[in-house]
Design a protein around this motif. Structure first.
Motif, PDB file in Angstrom:
ATOM      1  N   MET A  77       0.848  -1.196   0.000  1.00 45.76           N
ATOM      2  CA  MET A  77       0.000   0.000   0.000  1.00 45.76           C
ATOM      3  C   MET A  77       0.882   1.244   0.000  1.00 45.76           C
ATOM      4  SD  MET A  77      -2.559   1.424   2.938  1.00 45.76           S
ATOM      5  CE  MET A  77      -3.479  -0.096   3.034  1.00 45.76           C
ATOM      6  N   THR A  78       0.517   2.231  -0.824  1.00 46.13           N
ATOM      7  CA  THR A  78       1.231   3.504  -0.853  1.00 46.13           C
ATOM      8  C   THR A  78       0.772   4.360   0.320  1.00 46.13           C
ATOM      9  OG1 THR A  78       1.375   3.427  -3.255  1.00 46.13           O
ATOM     10  CG2 THR A  78       1.724   5.559  -2.208  1.00 46.13           C
ATOM     11  N   ARG A  79       1.728   4.798   1.142  1.00 45.37           N
ATOM     12  CA  ARG A  79       1.399   5.607   2.315  1.00 45.37           C
ATOM     13  C   ARG A  79       1.575   7.083   1.998  1.00 45.37           C
ATOM     14  NH1 ARG A  79      -0.828   2.401   6.264  1.00 45.37           N
ATOM     15  NH2 ARG A  79       0.150   3.580   7.946  1.00 45.37           N
ATOM     16  N   ILE A  80       0.683   7.899   2.534  1.00 49.35           N
ATOM     17  CA  ILE A  80       0.791   9.354   2.393  1.00 49.35           C
ATOM     18  C   ILE A  80       1.385   9.894   3.688  1.00 49.35           C
ATOM     19  CG2 ILE A  80      -0.450  11.508   1.974  1.00 49.35           C
ATOM     20  CD1 ILE A  80      -2.598   9.882   0.552  1.00 49.35           C
ATOM     21  N   LYS A  81       2.661  10.260   3.626  1.00 45.96           N
ATOM     22  CA  LYS A  81       3.376  10.710   4.826  1.00 45.96           C
ATOM     23  C   LYS A  81       3.102  12.182   5.076  1.00 45.96           C
ATOM     24  CE  LYS A  81       6.998   7.276   4.170  1.00 45.96           C
ATOM     25  NZ  LYS A  81       8.451   7.037   3.961  1.00 45.96           N
ATOM     26  N   THR A  82       2.591  12.450   6.283  1.00 52.01           N
ATOM     27  CA  THR A  82       2.093  13.790   6.623  1.00 52.01           C
ATOM     28  C   THR A  82       2.839  14.349   7.827  1.00 52.01           C
ATOM     29  OG1 THR A  82      -0.094  13.109   5.827  1.00 52.01           O
ATOM     30  CG2 THR A  82       0.022  15.138   7.142  1.00 52.01           C
ATOM     31  N   ILE A  83       3.114  15.667   7.781  1.00 54.77           N
ATOM     32  CA  ILE A  83       3.721  16.383   8.912  1.00 54.77           C
ATOM     33  C   ILE A  83       2.772  17.514   9.316  1.00 54.77           C
ATOM     34  CG2 ILE A  83       5.600  17.943   9.590  1.00 54.77           C
ATOM     35  CD1 ILE A  83       7.492  16.243   7.931  1.00 54.77           C
ATOM     36  N   ILE A  84       2.554  17.641  10.635  1.00 54.47           N
ATOM     37  CA  ILE A  84       1.640  18.660  11.176  1.00 54.47           C
ATOM     38  C   ILE A  84       2.435  19.640  12.030  1.00 54.47           C
ATOM     39  CG2 ILE A  84      -0.386  19.066  12.633  1.00 54.47           C
ATOM     40  CD1 ILE A  84      -1.237  16.148  11.962  1.00 54.47           C
ATOM     41  N   VAL A  85       2.229  20.953  11.797  1.00 56.05           N
ATOM     42  CA  VAL A  85       2.928  21.995  12.556  1.00 56.05           C
ATOM     43  C   VAL A  85       1.891  23.023  13.040  1.00 56.05           C
ATOM     44  CG1 VAL A  85       4.806  23.676  12.569  1.00 56.05           C
ATOM     45  CG2 VAL A  85       4.924  21.692  11.039  1.00 56.05           C
ATOM     46  N   ASP A  86       1.778  23.159  14.373  1.00 52.58           N
ATOM     47  CA  ASP A  86       0.874  24.150  14.967  1.00 52.58           C
ATOM     48  C   ASP A  86       1.330  24.393  16.392  1.00 52.58           C
ATOM     49  OD1 ASP A  86      -1.566  25.396  16.223  1.00 52.58           O
ATOM     50  OD2 ASP A  86      -2.357  25.027  14.196  1.00 52.58           O
ATOM     51  N   ASP A  87       1.271  25.657  16.831  1.00 52.92           N
ATOM     52  CA  ASP A  87       1.772  25.967  18.178  1.00 52.92           C
ATOM     53  C   ASP A  87       0.768  25.635  19.274  1.00 52.92           C
ATOM     54  OD1 ASP A  87       0.042  27.926  17.387  1.00 52.92           O
ATOM     55  OD2 ASP A  87       1.219  29.593  18.185  1.00 52.92           O
ATOM     56  N   GLU A  88      -0.441  25.212  18.904  1.00 51.39           N
ATOM     57  CA  GLU A  88      -1.431  24.794  19.892  1.00 51.39           C
ATOM     58  C   GLU A  88      -1.533  23.273  19.885  1.00 51.39           C
ATOM     59  OE1 GLU A  88      -5.148  27.011  20.141  1.00 51.39           O
ATOM     60  OE2 GLU A  88      -4.346  28.397  18.627  1.00 51.39           O
ATOM     61  N   SER A  89      -1.122  22.640  20.985  1.00 53.76           N
ATOM     62  CA  SER A  89      -1.079  21.179  21.042  1.00 53.76           C
ATOM     63  C   SER A  89      -2.459  20.577  20.849  1.00 53.76           C
ATOM     64  CB  SER A  89      -0.502  20.721  22.379  1.00 53.76           C
ATOM     65  OG  SER A  89      -1.279  21.223  23.461  1.00 53.76           O
ATOM     66  N   ARG A  90      -3.517  21.230  21.351  1.00 52.33           N
ATOM     67  CA  ARG A  90      -4.876  20.695  21.226  1.00 52.33           C
ATOM     68  C   ARG A  90      -5.267  20.616  19.754  1.00 52.33           C
ATOM     69  NH1 ARG A  90      -9.465  23.281  20.456  1.00 52.33           N
ATOM     70  NH2 ARG A  90      -8.455  25.296  20.839  1.00 52.33           N
ATOM     71  N   ILE A  91      -4.921  21.657  18.982  1.00 55.33           N
ATOM     72  CA  ILE A  91      -5.278  21.683  17.559  1.00 55.33           C
ATOM     73  C   ILE A  91      -4.432  20.647  16.787  1.00 55.33           C
ATOM     74  CG2 ILE A  91      -5.244  23.086  15.464  1.00 55.33           C
ATOM     75  CD1 ILE A  91      -5.949  25.490  17.166  1.00 55.33           C
ATOM     76  N   ARG A  92      -3.131  20.520  17.183  1.00 56.05           N
ATOM     77  CA  ARG A  92      -2.285  19.519  16.505  1.00 56.05           C
ATOM     78  C   ARG A  92      -2.877  18.132  16.655  1.00 56.05           C
ATOM     79  NH1 ARG A  92       2.010  21.860  19.164  1.00 56.05           N
ATOM     80  NH2 ARG A  92       2.380  19.958  20.368  1.00 56.05           N
ATOM     81  N   ARG A  93      -3.279  17.790  17.880  1.00 54.20           N
ATOM     82  CA  ARG A  93      -3.830  16.447  18.110  1.00 54.20           C
ATOM     83  C   ARG A  93      -5.141  16.251  17.356  1.00 54.20           C
ATOM     84  NH1 ARG A  93      -2.031  17.613  23.398  1.00 54.20           N
ATOM     85  NH2 ARG A  93      -4.147  18.179  24.077  1.00 54.20           N
ATOM     86  N   ALA A  94      -5.978  17.320  17.288  1.00 51.78           N
ATOM     87  CA  ALA A  94      -7.255  17.217  16.582  1.00 51.78           C
ATOM     88  C   ALA A  94      -7.020  16.995  15.091  1.00 51.78           C
ATOM     89  CB  ALA A  94      -8.076  18.484  16.817  1.00 51.78           C
ATOM     90  N   ILE A  95      -6.070  17.735  14.521  1.00 46.88           N
ATOM     91  CA  ILE A  95      -5.762  17.557  13.081  1.00 46.88           C
ATOM     92  C   ILE A  95      -5.222  16.148  12.831  1.00 46.88           C
ATOM     93  CG2 ILE A  95      -4.248  18.307  11.206  1.00 46.88           C
ATOM     94  CD1 ILE A  95      -4.433  21.141  12.342  1.00 46.88           C
ATOM     95  N   GLU A  96      -4.358  15.666  13.719  1.00 48.61           N
ATOM     96  CA  GLU A  96      -3.795  14.323  13.555  1.00 48.61           C
ATOM     97  C   GLU A  96      -4.894  13.271  13.563  1.00 48.61           C
ATOM     98  OE1 GLU A  96      -0.505  11.298  15.602  1.00 48.61           O
ATOM     99  OE2 GLU A  96      -0.600  13.415  16.200  1.00 48.61           O
ATOM    100  N   ARG A  97      -5.869  13.395  14.487  1.00 47.51           N
ATOM    101  CA  ARG A  97      -6.972  12.431  14.556  1.00 47.51           C
ATOM    102  C   ARG A  97      -7.790  12.457  13.273  1.00 47.51           C
ATOM    103  NH1 ARG A  97      -7.439  14.355  19.929  1.00 47.51           N
ATOM    104  NH2 ARG A  97      -9.144  15.747  19.306  1.00 47.51           N
ATOM    105  N   GLN A  98      -8.047  13.653  12.756  1.00 47.55           N
ATOM    106  CA  GLN A  98      -8.856  13.755  11.539  1.00 47.55           C
ATOM    107  C   GLN A  98      -8.105  13.197  10.315  1.00 47.55           C
ATOM    108  OE1 GLN A  98     -11.239  17.266  10.826  1.00 47.55           O
ATOM    109  NE2 GLN A  98     -10.820  18.025  12.914  1.00 47.55           N
ATOM    110  N   VAL A  99      -6.776  13.409  10.278  1.00 53.08           N
ATOM    111  CA  VAL A  99      -5.981  12.848   9.159  1.00 53.08           C
ATOM    112  C   VAL A  99      -6.030  11.329   9.187  1.00 53.08           C
ATOM    113  CG1 VAL A  99      -3.644  12.548   8.247  1.00 53.08           C
ATOM    114  CG2 VAL A  99      -4.451  14.830   8.910  1.00 53.08           C
TER     115      VAL A  99
END
Length: 547
Positions: free
Chosen positions: A1-23
């Motif tokens: 399977m081809t994986r889509i490697k993603t990097i998340i950058v945000d200074d608010e940890s709550r928003i980073r975790r929320a974006i990671e869950r949605q990805v």
């Protein structure tokens, strides 16, 4: 399977975790490989660890380095897609993001359905890009494979035949500019293998050796030798050419030694054979390839003295010095002539006993070149005698067999066994020819050899075989391709060579012994045949002799 490697950058940890869950909720092909609190932290981690990724999701305003600056700096060395997730609905930010190639600009708070839809679109673009890259990679690999096949074909032709004009080869057009190392691998059991092994068995071993070559050119040695080519040298030997862009360091030489040792050990473990290796010095001009090839073929003959299953380096000055011929000793000439004498009328035991004395002289030598030259002398003299019986039917095959003995012998024991077997084989062939051809021409030749010192005439020879001189002369020319008197002269001058090499007799005495009462005439005849006067010939063949 081809994986889509993603990097998340945000200074608010709550928003980073929320974006990671949605990805991650968008499917198992999505993978978050990094999560950072500001642009500088992300940039340093990505560049120092050379992280490869497909999608960057970043906020705009962050301490140390904002998202737009991060995208701009990463774009200098990386290829990726980017998404902006920002709480600022500012057209200037949107413009800047578009200039940097951002695929989407999403406002906080992020709507889950909208975010999923945007990721779906990004996924399509990433997968399309990956497919195009794979197609280009396939094309490149096919082109590279074709190029390498052509390169190996050229190398094989050049090392197989010295007749290819070196100045006509555009080496720079076929190979990259850099430093090269040539390696010669020779199977130690050549003489024994060729007698016992069928073609299918050897091809199985060859496939095994091929897999060893391909497996062992690992990433560590590739740090220095970025490219490699290997090809067969005949049926039982191999060449390896290694390339590095610049001159290799000492550490690379250690890796090379380990690399060849691995090959040797794996071949010995997976097949019933061992190999010796000759490693050349580094060189940059591929026009030197043939010269280095010849040096390595000579160098590997050190195994005749030192034994097989070893690595020999051309950089070892001792090895190189030992390649220089030192002149054949007079005792070698003596044993050669005595061996030839036993080939016709003596038993095999007589021949073997003289061969043992011949081998004893060779065993005390410390130069493969001297051993090779001595064996070649014996072979050529025996073939000369063979041709007296068999004309020109098998001399090329016999000579090739003799040359292979010294070229492929894995040690001195193999050399002795090979020479002994070859001599007894030719001896048996001479006996068979004499028995099959007891006709008048063969009887005439034997009579000539016994009466070289007499006044020989065609009539005397013809009378001995009960023929008329005219009929005998025509028959002799038809069967041998030369006249009777030319044959007599050839036999006398060959005998003169032997006497000049092995005895201290005066030229005038040799002349009379061979039926020439006029020494000046004999000397003139000898020079026409040999290119040197008898005195010059003797001087050239005794200056380095050791009595």
């Amino acid at each position: 399977m081809t994986r889509i490697k993603t990097i998340i950058v945000d200074d608010e940890s709550r928003i980073r975790r929320a974006i990671e869950r949605q990805v991650l909720a968008c499917g198992e092909e999505w993978e978050v490989i990094g999560s950072f609190s500001d642009g500088l932290e992300a940039f340093e981690a990505i560049t120092s660890n050379n992280i490869e990724f497909d999608l960057l999701i970043t906020d705009v305003r962050m301490p140390e380095m904002d998202g737009l600056a991060l995208i701009k700096k990463l774009n200098e060395n990386k290829t990726f897609f980017s998404m902006i997730v920002s709480g600022y609905d500012d057209f200037s930010y949107l413009q800047a993001a578009m200039r940097e190639g951002t695929v989407d600009y999403i406002l906080k708070p992020v709507d889950r359905n909208q975010f999923r839809a945007q990721l779906g679109e990004v996924k399509g673009k990433i997968m399309k890009k990956k497919k195009e890259e794979q197609e280009w990679q396939d094309v490149y690999e096919r082109a590279s494979l074709l190029t390498k096949t052509q390169q190996i074909q050229l190398l094989s032709e050049v090392t197989w035949s010295d007749e290819i004009g070196q100045p006509q080869i555009d080496w720079n057009g076929h190979f990259p500019i850099g430093a090269y190392r040539l390696i010669y691998l020779g199977i130690d059991q050549f003489l024994t293998v060729t007698k016992k092994m069928d073609t299918n068995t050897w091809e199985d071993w060859h496939q095994t050796i091929q897999q060893i070559f391909e497996k062992l050119h690992d990433k560590e040695i590739n740090q220095y030798y970025a490219k490699n080519w290997w090809w067969r040298a005949g049926k039982f030997n191999y060449w390896i050419l290694l390339y590095c862009e610049k001159e290799s360091q000492q550490h690379a030489n250690m890796l090379l030694h380990d690399y060849i040792n691995h090959i040797k050990k794996d071949i010995q473990r997976l097949t019933p054979i061992t190999v010796s290796a000759a490693i050349g010095n580094e060189f940059r001009d591929l026009r030197e390839l043939l010269h280095i090839k010849d040096e390595l073929v000579m160098l590997i003959q050190q195994r005749i003295i030192q034994g097989g299953n070893k690595i020999f380096y051309l950089s070892d000055q001792t090895n190189r010095n030992q390649q220089t011929p030192v002149g054949i000793q007079s005792t070698i000439y003596k044993y050669v002539q005595q061996i030839i004498t036993t080939m016709e009328n003596e038993t095999d035991d007589d021949t073997i006993n003289l061969l043992q004395l011949f081998f004893h002289e060779l065993e005390m030598a410390d130069s493969p070149a001297f051993i090779e030259e001595s064996v070649h002398l014996l072979s050529i003299r025996i073939i000369d005698r063979w041709m007296d019986f068999d004309g020109f039917s098998d001399e090329s095959r016999l000579l090739t067999e003799a040359l292979h003995i010294t070229k492929y012998a894995g040690n001195f024991s193999q050399l002795k066994a090979g020479v002994k077997g070859w001599v007894l084989k030719v001896k048996k062939g001479i006996a068979r020819l004499k028995e099959a051809d007891s006709g008048p021409i063969q009887r005439a030749k034997e009579w000539i050899h016994l009466h070289l010192g007499d006044q020989i005439t065609v009539k005397k020879i013809a009378d001995n075989v009960y023929m008329s001189p005219t009929y005998f002369s025509n028959l002799f020319k038809a069967q041998t391709g030369e006249t009777v008197l030319d044959y007599v002269t050839k036999c006398r001058l060959k005998k003169a060579k032997e006497l000049l090499e092995m005895s201290d007799l005066k030229v005038s005495d040799i002349s009379k012994m061979l039926g020439y009462q006029d020494t000046k005439y004999f000397s003139k005849l000898f020079k026409q045949w040999q290119g040197k006067s008898p005195s010059q010939y003797r001087s050239d063949h005794t200056i380095n002799h050791v009595d």
